[in-house]
Write a protein that holds these residues in place. Structure first.
Motif, PDB file in Angstrom:
ATOM      1  N   PHE A   1     -33.629  28.079 -26.034  1.00 51.04           N
ATOM      2  CA  PHE A   1     -32.605  27.635 -25.064  1.00 51.04           C
ATOM      3  C   PHE A   1     -31.689  28.685 -24.928  1.00 51.04           C
ATOM      4  O   PHE A   1     -30.618  28.766 -25.921  1.00 51.04           O
ATOM      5  CB  PHE A   1     -31.958  26.297 -25.440  1.00 51.04           C
TER       6      PHE A   1
ATOM      7  N   ILE B   1     -30.542  30.463 -28.170  1.00 48.99           N
ATOM      8  CA  ILE B   1     -30.760  29.824 -29.476  1.00 48.99           C
ATOM      9  C   ILE B   1     -31.930  29.317 -29.463  1.00 48.99           C
ATOM     10  O   ILE B   1     -32.597  28.628 -28.915  1.00 48.99           O
ATOM     11  CB  ILE B   1     -29.640  28.805 -29.356  1.00 48.99           C
TER      12      ILE B   1
ATOM     13  N   SER C   1     -38.702  16.566 -30.760  1.00 53.99           N
ATOM     14  CA  SER C   1     -38.666  16.336 -29.499  1.00 53.99           C
ATOM     15  C   SER C   1     -39.050  17.632 -28.587  1.00 53.99           C
ATOM     16  O   SER C   1     -39.830  17.484 -27.795  1.00 53.99           O
ATOM     17  CB  SER C   1     -37.208  15.482 -28.926  1.00 53.99           C
ATOM     18  N   THR C   2     -38.584  18.658 -29.008  1.00 60.50           N
ATOM     19  CA  THR C   2     -38.891  19.914 -28.255  1.00 60.50           C
ATOM     20  C   THR C   2     -40.395  20.092 -28.250  1.00 60.50           C
ATOM     21  O   THR C   2     -40.965  20.634 -27.137  1.00 60.50           O
ATOM     22  CB  THR C   2     -37.899  21.305 -28.932  1.00 60.50           C
TER      23      THR C   2
ATOM     24  N   ARG D   1     -20.880  21.652 -32.239  1.00 61.63           N
ATOM     25  CA  ARG D   1     -20.642  22.985 -32.122  1.00 61.63           C
ATOM     26  C   ARG D   1     -18.944  23.167 -31.664  1.00 61.63           C
ATOM     27  O   ARG D   1     -18.221  23.731 -32.438  1.00 61.63           O
ATOM     28  CB  ARG D   1     -21.226  23.648 -31.019  1.00 61.63           C
TER      29      ARG D   1
ATOM     30  N   ARG E   1     -25.097  14.996 -26.042  1.00 61.62           N
ATOM     31  CA  ARG E   1     -26.099  15.956 -26.394  1.00 61.62           C
ATOM     32  C   ARG E   1     -26.056  16.156 -28.112  1.00 61.62           C
ATOM     33  O   ARG E   1     -26.716  17.130 -28.500  1.00 61.62           O
ATOM     34  CB  ARG E   1     -25.397  17.315 -25.783  1.00 61.62           C
TER      35      ARG E   1
ATOM     36  N   SER F   1     -33.655  15.937 -30.117  1.00 65.71           N
ATOM     37  CA  SER F   1     -33.504  16.321 -28.643  1.00 65.71           C
ATOM     38  C   SER F   1     -33.479  17.875 -28.714  1.00 65.71           C
ATOM     39  O   SER F   1     -33.129  18.475 -29.769  1.00 65.71           O
ATOM     40  CB  SER F   1     -32.578  15.598 -27.823  1.00 65.71           C
ATOM     41  N   ALA F   2     -33.423  18.342 -27.365  1.00 61.88           N
ATOM     42  CA  ALA F   2     -33.101  19.776 -27.353  1.00 61.88           C
ATOM     43  C   ALA F   2     -31.848  19.807 -28.263  1.00 61.88           C
ATOM     44  O   ALA F   2     -30.692  19.516 -28.247  1.00 61.88           O
ATOM     45  CB  ALA F   2     -32.740  20.250 -26.020  1.00 61.88           C
ATOM     46  N   PRO F   3     -31.993  20.581 -29.604  1.00 59.79           N
ATOM     47  CA  PRO F   3     -30.929  20.441 -30.335  1.00 59.79           C
ATOM     48  C   PRO F   3     -29.504  20.740 -29.991  1.00 59.79           C
ATOM     49  O   PRO F   3     -29.431  21.524 -28.820  1.00 59.79           O
ATOM     50  CB  PRO F   3     -31.195  21.571 -31.354  1.00 59.79           C
ATOM     51  N   ASP F   4     -28.666  20.299 -30.724  1.00 57.55           N
ATOM     52  CA  ASP F   4     -27.123  20.504 -30.212  1.00 57.55           C
ATOM     53  C   ASP F   4     -26.738  21.957 -29.638  1.00 57.55           C
ATOM     54  O   ASP F   4     -25.973  22.108 -28.930  1.00 57.55           O
ATOM     55  CB  ASP F   4     -26.207  20.026 -31.190  1.00 57.55           C
ATOM     56  N   THR F   5     -27.417  22.926 -30.196  1.00 55.42           N
ATOM     57  CA  THR F   5     -27.091  24.237 -30.139  1.00 55.42           C
ATOM     58  C   THR F   5     -27.549  24.541 -28.794  1.00 55.42           C
ATOM     59  O   THR F   5     -27.237  25.619 -28.209  1.00 55.42           O
ATOM     60  CB  THR F   5     -27.748  24.849 -31.032  1.00 55.42           C
ATOM     61  N   ALA F   6     -28.476  23.718 -28.105  1.00 57.92           N
ATOM     62  CA  ALA F   6     -28.999  24.190 -26.803  1.00 57.92           C
ATOM     63  C   ALA F   6     -27.986  24.246 -25.757  1.00 57.92           C
ATOM     64  O   ALA F   6     -28.477  24.743 -24.659  1.00 57.92           O
ATOM     65  CB  ALA F   6     -30.227  23.394 -26.570  1.00 57.92           C
ATOM     66  N   ALA F   7     -26.896  23.432 -25.880  1.00 61.29           N
ATOM     67  CA  ALA F   7     -26.216  22.932 -24.659  1.00 61.29           C
ATOM     68  C   ALA F   7     -25.279  24.343 -24.110  1.00 61.29           C
ATOM     69  O   ALA F   7     -25.498  24.534 -22.824  1.00 61.29           O
ATOM     70  CB  ALA F   7     -25.292  22.093 -25.038  1.00 61.29           C
ATOM     71  N   LYS F   8     -25.078  25.064 -24.810  1.00 58.75           N
ATOM     72  CA  LYS F   8     -23.833  26.125 -24.339  1.00 58.75           C
ATOM     73  C   LYS F   8     -24.045  26.928 -23.175  1.00 58.75           C
ATOM     74  O   LYS F   8     -23.833  26.855 -22.137  1.00 58.75           O
ATOM     75  CB  LYS F   8     -22.907  26.734 -25.349  1.00 58.75           C
ATOM     76  N   PRO F   9     -25.179  27.964 -23.488  1.00 64.61           N
ATOM     77  CA  PRO F   9     -25.371  29.122 -22.547  1.00 64.61           C
ATOM     78  C   PRO F   9     -25.671  28.561 -21.271  1.00 64.61           C
ATOM     79  O   PRO F   9     -25.272  29.160 -20.298  1.00 64.61           O
ATOM     80  CB  PRO F   9     -26.669  29.696 -23.168  1.00 64.61           C
TER      81      PRO F   9
ATOM     82  N   ARG G   1     -24.394  26.383 -19.529  1.00 65.52           N
ATOM     83  CA  ARG G   1     -23.454  25.608 -19.019  1.00 65.52           C
ATOM     84  C   ARG G   1     -22.431  26.873 -18.400  1.00 65.52           C
ATOM     85  O   ARG G   1     -22.423  27.087 -17.184  1.00 65.52           O
ATOM     86  CB  ARG G   1     -22.614  24.673 -19.857  1.00 65.52           C
TER      87      ARG G   1
ATOM     88  N   SER H   1     -27.609  17.454 -15.837  1.00 61.28           N
ATOM     89  CA  SER H   1     -27.799  18.271 -17.042  1.00 61.28           C
ATOM     90  C   SER H   1     -27.904  17.480 -18.228  1.00 61.28           C
ATOM     91  O   SER H   1     -27.576  16.441 -18.371  1.00 61.28           O
ATOM     92  CB  SER H   1     -26.586  19.248 -17.130  1.00 61.28           C
TER      93      SER H   1
END
Lengths: 513, 334
Positions: A22, A25, A52-53, A395, A403, B4-12, B14, B334
Motif C-alpha cells: 500500500f 509500505i 485479510s489482504t 504510527r 484503521r 486488515s490492510a495493516p495499520d501502516t497502509a493508511a498514510k501515503p 492520505r 476511505s
C-alpha cells in the motif's frame, strides 16, 4: 458437482508469488497459496499478519502488486468490487454484508433478482430461498427481516446466498468470532456438507482448536511473510501458535492469585431482573476475577448493562461497598468507580473516524479541563501513559482508530476504560477477534489489575479464557443464573453442563459468596 | 478488523487529499476574491466588502449554530421560519411597549431580549421533541418550519409587520453603524465565530457533539448524556437565530411571511461547504464562516460583472455545494 475431490483434485484457486504494497509500505511478501475443491484450507496469523489482504486479493477486492492468481489452471486477473462472485469466488466478510431491513429471500437474491415481465417475481424468489435453506437444514423463514435474525442465522443466510450463487470457492473471514459453541458446530456441519459437494473453503480463524478440527491444511502468515503451509495432521495447537507468534507461548494465562478468603464483597447483586435477565444474584469480592460464562444470548451482557444503568432494571438491589446504589445513567456508575467495557468495540466502544486521543479520553473528558477548557497537553500525557501501559501500537496518534488492528483497538478501549480509574471493571469479551499474542498481553493485564485489588467481572464466550483467568465462574442460561463454580469445579465440561441446561443449581447455592 | 490492510497502509494514500480538504474552502475563497478583483476594481472597495459581509452575517451566525446541530448528528430546517417569527414578535413587542416605555433604547433592548428568549424557547421545543419525543430531527424541524412560517403570516395578517418609525430610527445604528467603520453585524458575526470555534475545539461540549454525531452508541456507552447535549445544540441554534434576527430587524424594520425564506438551506449549505460532515461527527466553525462568505461572494461577483446573468446565482451556489460534498466523500469512503 466436482468429479474429483480432495488431495487428488486439481487446484481450483491459487496465488503465486503474490506481493502487495500500500503506497510504499509492503504488507505481503511473495505468498504462495492454493486450494483444491472439497478442501478446507485455514489461514492463520496474528492481527496485521496480512490475512485479510491475502483473502482480498484472492477474491479480487485488491489487486496484487506483483505475482499472479490462477483459477481453474488459467492465470487470471480477478475482477474487482466483488464481481469475482460471478466466477464462483465468494467472500463472506467478518462484518456481515446484509441489508438489515431486507427479508431473507430479498437478501439471497440481492443484485440478481428473479423477474417476470420486468417485475420482481417475489413468489419464485421466496420458493427458491426456502429450497436453499432446506438443503442447508437451516430453519429460517424466507420472509423474516434480517434485523430480526441472530448473528448465527445471519451467517447462515450469507452461506445460503453464496450457495445460491454456485460458489466454488467460499472464503470466510473469522466466521466463528461471534458464534457460540453450539452455533459453531452447526456452522462446521454446514461447511462439511459444502466441501462434500466439492466447494473449496478458505477459513480464517483465531481459534486454533477449530482449525485443528475443520481444516485439512493450514497456512501460517506472520508480518506479511508466508511461514508455512502444513497438513493439519502434522500440527498441534501449540505448534501453530508458535509459528504464528514466532516464540513460545508457554504461559498464555498468568498464575492465579487467589483473593483473600475474607476479602469483602465490593459488588452485590440481588434478584436482578431486566430485559433478558431474570432474578440474578451474585457477589464480587475485592481482587477477584469473576468469570461469566454461558451461550451467546444467555443474558451476560444484559446483566452488565442493567447494573451500570445502560438499560432499565425492573427489579433487584445492587450494593457497592455495602451501600445501595441505583444507576440510571452510565456516568453515575463511572463516578462510583464501576466501569463497563463493551464487547462491541466498533459499534459502542470507539469512535472509528477519530484519532487515539479523543477516544482515550472520551469517558473522562472532564478530567482534562482547565478553567473549563480542554487541556490538550494533559490529554496527550494521558495518551502517552496509556500507550506505555497497554502497549498500544499506532504510527501516530492522529490515525483514525478504525484503521488500527483489532488488538490495538481493544487495548485502546481498555486504556479508555481504565482512565476512569475504576475499582470494579466489567469486561465483556475483552479478547474477541484478536490474535494470540495480544490476548496473552490482555490476560496479564487483567491478572495484574486483580492483583492490585481491582475486582473484575470477565464475560467471555471462550471457555479456556474464563477457566484460565477466573477465580470463580458464574454460568448463565436463558437470562438466569444457572450455577456458580469454584476451584476444581471450573472445567469446560462442567460449565457446558450448566450452560446447556443439563445441570442446574438450587437457589441457595446461587447466592454463595 | 483482523489483519486488515495493516495499520501502516493508511498514510501515503492520505497526505494530499487531507490537505485539499482542509484548505479546499480557503482555496475556493481565495479564487473567488481573485476573480472578483479581476472583474471589477470596486470589488475590494470598503463599501462593497462591508456590504457583502454584513449581509452574510445573518446567515453566518445562524450557520454557526447549525454547525453544532449538524456535528452532533442533527438537523434544523426551521431556522428560516424561526427567524421570521422572531422578527415579527420582536416588532410587535417593541410597538406594544412604546406606550409604557416611550421611544428609546429601553424598548429596543426589550425587543432584543424577547427575540433571544423566543429563539431559545423555539430551540427547547425542537430539542425536546427530538430527544424526549424520539422523533427524527428532520421531521420535527420540518414540522416547526411550517408552524413558524404560518405563525408569522398569521401575526402579520397576511401582510407586513412594521416597526414604529421612531423606534426604527433609534434601532437603525445596530445594522448601519459599527466600531472603526466595521458594522455591528460583522463584529457580532466575528465574535460568535470565535466563541463558536473555542466551544467546538476547546470544551467538553464540542467534543461531545462530535462524539454523538460520530456514533451515538459509543457516546452513550462513554457516559455522555446524549439527550442533554443534543438538546443544548438546538437551544444554541435557537438563541443564535435570535441574535441574527436582532441584527436583521433594524435593516428593514419590518417582517412578513417572506422574511428568512430559504435561510435554512443557505445556512446548511454554508456549513457543508465549510467541510462539516452532513452526517455528523466532524465539524469546524471556521470552515462554516468561509462557506457562508463564499456563498455571499458568489452573488456579489455575479452582480459586479455583466457577462453572466445574476439570476444564475442559485445555480453557482448549487455547483459549489455539490463540489464541496464531492470532496468530502473521499473522507467517508476511505
Amino acid at each position: 458437482m466436482a468429479s474429483s475431490v480432495g488431495e487428488t483434485a486439481p487446484i481450483i484457486l491459487a496465488a503465486s508469488r503474490v506481493s502487495k504494497s500500500f503506497g510504499e509500505i509492503p504488507v505481503l511478501f511473495s505468498i504462495d497459496f492454493d486450494i483444491r475443491p472439497g478442501e478446507v484450507h485455514a489461514v492463520i496469523g496474528e492481527n496485521g499478519a496480512g490475512k485479510s489482504t491475502l483473502i482480498k486479493i484472492l477474491s479480487g477486492l485488491e489487486q496484487p502488486t506483483s505475482g499472479s492468481i490462477s483459477f481453474d489452471g488459467q492465470t487470471v486477473v480477478l475482477p474487482p468490487n466483488g464481481a469475482a462472485e460471478a466466477m464462483g469466488i465468494v467472500l463472506i466478510h467478518q462484518e456481515m454484508n446484509l441489508a438489515e431491513h431486507l427479508t431473507v429471500a430479498d437478501s439471497i437474491f440481492l443484485g440478481r433478482e428473479l423477474k417476470k415481465f420486468g417485475f420482481l417475481d417475489v413468489r419464485e424468489m421466496r420458493k427458491r430461498a426456502a429450497a436453499v435453506m432446506e438443503t442447508l437444514h437451516v430453519h429460517v423463514d424466507p420472509d423474516a427481516r434480517i434485523n430480526t435474525l441472530s448473528v448465527a442465522d445471519k451467517q447462515m443466510v450469507e452461506i445460503a446466498k453464496a450457495i445460491s450463487r454456485d460458489a466454488r470457492v467460499l472464503i470466510m473471514d473469522e466466521p466463528t468470532a461471534v458464534l457460540s459453541v453450539g452455533e459453531t458446530q452447526t456452522l462446521f456441519e454446514q461447511i462439511r456438507r459444502l466441501t462434500a459437494r466439492g466447494v473449496a473453503v478458505i477459513f480464517i480463524s483465531h481459534k486454533l482448536d477449530e482449525i485443528m478440527e475443520l481444516a485439512q491444511r493450514v497456512t501460517v502468515l506472520r508480518d506479511g511473510q508466508l511461514i508455512a503451509t502444513v497438513g493439519t495432521e502434522a500440527l498441534t495447537p501449540d505448534s501453530i501458535a508458535q509459528m504464528m507468534v514466532g516464540r513460545e507461548l508457554s504461559n498464555l494465562y498468568p498464575p492465579k492469585h487467589e483473593p483473600d478468603v475474607d476479602a469483602p464483597a465490593v459488588l452485590s447483586v440481588r434478584n436482578l431482573s431486566a430485559l433478558g435477565v431474570a432474578d440474578v444474584s451474585f457477589d464480587l469480592r475485592r481482587g477477584e476475577i469473576l468469570g461469566f460464562a454461558g451461550l451467546i444470548g444467555s443474558g451476560r451482557t444484559a446483566v452488565a448493562e442493567a447494573i451500570v444503568g445502560l438499560t432499565h432494571r425492573s427489579s433487584g438491589q445492587i450494593t457497592l461497598d455495602g451501600k445501595p446504589v441505583d444507576f440510571t445513567r452510565v456516568s453515575q456508575s463511572v463516578d462510583a468507580g464501576l466501569a463497563y467495557m463493551t464487547k462491541d468495540r466498533k459499534g459502542k466502544g470507539l469512535l472509528l473516524n477519530m484519532g487515539l486521543r479523543p477516544n482515550l479520553t472520551l469517558l473522562t473528558v472532564k478530567k482534562h479541563l482547565r478553567a473549563g477548557f480542554l487541556d490538550s497537553a494533559s490529554e496527550t500525557r494521558a495518551l502517552e501513559r496509556a500507550v506505555r501501559r497497554f502497549d498500544i501500537r499506532a504510527r501516530d496518534a492522529s490515525v483514525a482508530v478504525g484503521r488500527l488492528s483489532g488488538g490495538n483497538q481493544q487495548k485502546l478501549m481498555l486504556g479508555k476504560t481504565m482512565e476512569s480509574e475504576p475499582d470494579i471493571i466489567i469486561m465483556d469479551e475483552p479478547t474477541r477477534g484478536i490474535d494470540v499474542g495480544t490476548k496473552q498481553q490482555i490476560y496479564h493485564i487483567i491478572a495484574a489489575l486483580a492483583a492490585e485489588g481491582k475486582s473484575i467481572i470477565l464475560i467471555s464466550s471462550e471457555l479456556q479464557e474464563v477457566i484460565g483467568l477466573s477465580h470463580r465462574v458464574v454460568v448463565m442460561r436463558n437470562g438466569r443464573l444457572a450455577g456458580v463454580l469454584e476451584g476444581a469445579e471450573i472445567t469446560e465440561s462442567e460449565i457446558m453442563r450448566y450452560a446447556a441446561g443439563i445441570k442446574q443449581s438450587g437457589n441457595d447455592e446461587r447466592i454463595s459468596a | 478488523m483482523s489483519a486488515s490492510a495493516p495499520d501502516t497502509a493508511a498514510k501515503p494514500a492520505r497526505g494530499f487529499r487531507i490537505d485539499l480538504k482542509t484548505a479546499g474552502p480557503l482555496l475556493a475563497l481565495a479564487l473567488l476574491v481573485l476573480l472578483g478583483i479581476t472583474l471589477n476594481e470596486n470589488f475590494l472597495s470598503y463599501s462593497n466588502l462591508t456590504n457583502v459581509l454584513a449581509r452574510s452575517s445573518f446567515i453566518g451566525i445562524i450557520a454557526i449554530g447549525a454547525t453544532f446541530v449538524i456535528t452532533a448528528g442533527g438537523l434544523d430546517l426551521s431556522v428560516g421560519s424561526m427567524a421570521a417569527v422572531i422578527a415579527g414578535v420582536m416588532i410587535m413587542v417593541m410597538n406594544w411597549l412604546i406606550p409604557s416605555f416611550g421611544i428609546g433604547w429601553s424598548v429596543v433592548l426589550a425587543g432584543m431580549a424577547s427575540g433571544i428568549l423566543l429563539g431559545g424557547v423555539a430551540g427547547v421545543f425542537n430539542g425536546l421533541m427530538i430527544t424526549r419525543g424520539r422523533i427524527e430531527a428532520f421531521i420535527v424541524t420540518l414540522g416547526t418550519m411550517g408552524i413558524f412560517r404560518s405563525l408569522v403570516t398569521f401575526l402579520a395578517n397576511g401582510g407586513t409587520l412594521s416597526l414604529n418609525f421612531n423606534v426604527a430610527d433609534v434601532y437603525r445604528p445596530v445594522y448601519y453603524d459599527g466600531i472603526l467603520g466595521v458594522p455591528w453585524p460583522i463584529l457580532v458575526f466575528a465574535l460568535v465565530a470565535i466563541a463558536g470555534e473555542i466551544l467546538m475545539r476547546r470544551t467538553a461540549f464540542g467534543r461531545y457533539c462530535a462524539a454523538i454525531g460520530s456514533n451515538e452508541q459509543v457516546a452513550r456507552y462513554s457516559s455522555i448524556n446524549v439527550d442533554n447535549v443534543r438538546l443544548l445544540t438546538y437551544i444554541l441554534q435557537g438563541v443564535l437565530v435570535g441574535v441574527a434576527v436582532l441584527l436583521y430587524v433594524p435593516r428593514l424594520g419590518s417582517a412578513s411571511s417572506t422574511t428568512g425564506v430559504l435561510w435554512e438551506l443557505e445556512a446548511i449549505a454554508g456549513v457543508i461547504i465549510g467541510g462539516t460532515t452532513l452526517k455528523g461527527g466532524y465539524g469546524r466553525i471556521w470552515g462554516t464562516v468561509v462557506g457562508v462568505v463564499i456563498l455571499g461572494l458568489i452573488g456579489n461577483i455575479l452582480n459586479l460583472q455583466s457577462l453572466i446573468s445574476p439570476y444564475l446565482n442559485g445555480a453557482f451556489q448549487g455547483v459549489i455545494i455539490i463540489l464541496a460534498v464531492l470532496l468530502q466523500r473521499e473522507r467517508r469512503t476511505s
